[in-house]
Structure formats: C-alpha cells, structure tokens
Motif scaffolding. Structure first.
Motif, PDB file in Angstrom:
ATOM      1  N   LEU A 139       0.771  -0.711  -0.030  1.00  0.00           N
ATOM      2  CA  LEU A 139       0.157   0.277  -0.145  1.00  0.00           C
ATOM      3  C   LEU A 139       0.973   1.263  -0.230  1.00  0.00           C
ATOM      4  CD1 LEU A 139      -2.932  -1.502   2.417  1.00  0.00           C
ATOM      5  CD2 LEU A 139      -3.145  -0.451  -0.122  1.00  0.00           C
ATOM      6  N   ASN A 140       1.881   1.776   0.338  1.00  0.00           N
ATOM      7  CA  ASN A 140       2.580   2.611   0.737  1.00  0.00           C
ATOM      8  C   ASN A 140       3.656   2.401  -0.572  1.00  0.00           C
ATOM      9  OD1 ASN A 140       2.682   4.072   2.979  1.00  0.00           O
ATOM     10  ND2 ASN A 140       3.591   1.780   4.271  1.00  0.00           N
ATOM     11  N   ALA A 141       3.611   1.155  -1.010  1.00  0.00           N
ATOM     12  CA  ALA A 141       4.409   1.481  -2.400  1.00  0.00           C
ATOM     13  C   ALA A 141       3.223   2.296  -3.178  1.00  0.00           C
ATOM     14  CB  ALA A 141       4.465   0.005  -2.928  1.00  0.00           C
ATOM     15  N   ALA A 142       2.083   1.340  -3.387  1.00  0.00           N
ATOM     16  CA  ALA A 142       1.022   2.423  -4.608  1.00  0.00           C
ATOM     17  C   ALA A 142       1.084   3.314  -4.213  1.00  0.00           C
ATOM     18  CB  ALA A 142      -0.179   1.499  -3.719  1.00  0.00           C
ATOM     19  N   LYS A 143       1.019   3.751  -2.851  1.00  0.00           N
ATOM     20  CA  LYS A 143       0.756   5.274  -2.534  1.00  0.00           C
ATOM     21  C   LYS A 143       2.383   6.384  -3.372  1.00  0.00           C
ATOM     22  CE  LYS A 143      -1.006   7.418   1.412  1.00  0.00           C
ATOM     23  NZ  LYS A 143      -0.982   7.375   2.317  1.00  0.00           N
ATOM     24  N   THR A 144       3.356   5.887  -3.412  1.00  0.00           N
ATOM     25  CA  THR A 144       4.207   6.597  -3.744  1.00  0.00           C
ATOM     26  C   THR A 144       4.157   6.364  -5.449  1.00  0.00           C
ATOM     27  OG1 THR A 144       5.597   5.468  -1.825  1.00  0.00           O
ATOM     28  CG2 THR A 144       6.859   5.621  -3.883  1.00  0.00           C
ATOM     29  N   LEU A 145       3.412   5.216  -6.001  1.00  0.00           N
ATOM     30  CA  LEU A 145       3.513   5.594  -6.882  1.00  0.00           C
ATOM     31  C   LEU A 145       2.473   5.904  -7.818  1.00  0.00           C
ATOM     32  CD1 LEU A 145       3.584   1.887  -7.634  1.00  0.00           C
ATOM     33  CD2 LEU A 145       5.899   3.472  -8.677  1.00  0.00           C
ATOM     34  N   GLY A 146       1.563   6.881  -6.815  1.00  0.00           N
ATOM     35  CA  GLY A 146       0.519   7.617  -7.625  1.00  0.00           C
ATOM     36  C   GLY A 146      -0.930   6.646  -7.940  1.00  0.00           C
ATOM     37  N   GLU A 147      -0.666   5.672  -6.984  1.00  0.00           N
ATOM     38  CA  GLU A 147      -1.929   4.024  -7.662  1.00  0.00           C
ATOM     39  C   GLU A 147      -3.103   4.553  -6.704  1.00  0.00           C
ATOM     40  OE1 GLU A 147       0.180   0.648  -9.288  1.00  0.00           O
ATOM     41  OE2 GLU A 147      -0.140   0.694  -7.414  1.00  0.00           O
ATOM     42  N   VAL A 148      -2.809   5.230  -5.869  1.00  0.00           N
ATOM     43  CA  VAL A 148      -3.909   5.143  -4.751  1.00  0.00           C
ATOM     44  C   VAL A 148      -3.959   6.898  -4.005  1.00  0.00           C
ATOM     45  CG1 VAL A 148      -4.618   3.040  -4.043  1.00  0.00           C
ATOM     46  CG2 VAL A 148      -3.164   4.599  -2.838  1.00  0.00           C
TER      47      VAL A 148
END
Length: 199
Positions: A139-148
C-alpha cells in the motif's frame, strides 16, 4: 545395500499425511496411529523418531503451512509492486485453488485449537503479522506510485483486506457453492480497485 533414509523427506511426508487427515477427518481424528498407518508404518513408533508427541507434530504442520504461504507470497512479490503486488499477495492467502483450499481446511482446524494452545496461537499470530507488514508495504508503494490517493487510510485498508481474507476462509468452507474461487478473486479485485478509483 540398504536404502538410505532421507529423514527430511520422511518428516515432510509425515506432515503432509497429517494435513490430509486433518483436512478430511478433522484435527481430533488425526491420531498418531492413523497417521502412521497412512504413511505405511506398522506402528506409530517411527513417527516418534521425528516428533515427540502429537502436539509437536501439529505445531510443525501448522508452521509449515504458514511457511508455504509465505514462500508463495515471496515468489509473486519479486516481479510486482504497488496494487498489482497487493492483489497477487491476497490471491496467495485466500483458499482459491486446490492447494490453498486444502491448507485452509487445515488452518481452520488449527485456529479452533489455538484458542487454548498458546504455541499454536503464536505461530498463527506471527504469520498474520507478517502478512500485515507486507500488505502495508504494498500500500505504501502504491501511494508512492500515485496509484491511490495520498489521504487513503492505509491502516483501514489493511484491516479490511486481512479481515475479508480470514472471513473467506470460513465462508468458503461453509458455502463453497456460493463462495467460489472466482467469487473470492473478484471480491478482492473490486476492493483493491476501489482504493484506486478514489484517486
């Protein structure tokens, strides 16, 4: 010359047999005598060379199931990140194929016993905590990637996913006609897509 015994393979075979008996007959019916018989041994004595008693065997069986899940998760996370990694992780935990369904039947039996067995509870809690850490990393990676969206409450999302997956273990056993493999995968995909769509 007598054939050399592969003790690690024999130990693993005993554990696999224990899984099968628990999955089909229940944990209380997994006697040392029945396990020995299914393994092709005349008496339970050979099993005692590897496990001092039934409780030690059950601990080893539960621990190995958790390890198998962790190994599958590690494999799928190698080439994925963000929400793609999160979905792949979840698919390795839910009982959505023959291997994971069999493991779920056994895990549920252990969960009941873990209510009064601290050693079993520790094994289950360690596995659960490991999955929580990995979910949060995804989830943290998804936030960094702008997915969430940046304001997505990651702790709530993690809790929602964990509790949904644990619930699917139960409901898929009680109502397999309704809670099919495809239904489970669809449900988790829709949940994760909801995190994405709010961005």
């Amino acid at each position: 010359m007598p054939r050399l015994v592969d003790h690690e393979e024999r130990r693993a075979a005993i554990i696999r047999t224990t899984w099968n008996i628990i999955a089909t007959r229940g944990i209380d019916n997994a006697t040392m005598r029945d396990i020995a018989s299914e393994c092709g041994y005349a008496t339970p004595g050979i099993i005692s060379h590897y496990f001092a008693n039934k409780n030690e065997l059950l601990l080893a069986a539960y621990e190995l199931i958790c390890q198998h899940t962790d190994q599958r998760i590690a494999r799928v996370l190698k080439s994925r990140q963000g929400l793609d990694a999160l979905l792949a992780l979840c698919f390795e935990i839910i009982p959505a194929d023959e291997i994971t369904t069999n493991e779920a039947r056994v895990a549920i039996a252990f969960w009941q016993r873990a209510q009064t067995d601290e050693a079993l509870r520790r094994i289950g809690a360690a596995a659960l905590n490991g999955w929580k850490v990995q979910i949060m990393q995804c989830l943290n990676a998804a936030k960094t990637l702008g997915e969430v969206p940046r304001n997505l409450n990651l702790s709530h999302a993690r809790s929602e996913l964990i509790n949904t997956m644990m619930g699917l273990h139960i409901t898929s056993m009680l109502d397999p006609a309704e809670v099919t493999s495809s239904h489970q995968r669809h449900l988790l995909k829709k949940m994760i897509d909801r995190y994405r769509s709010s961005n």
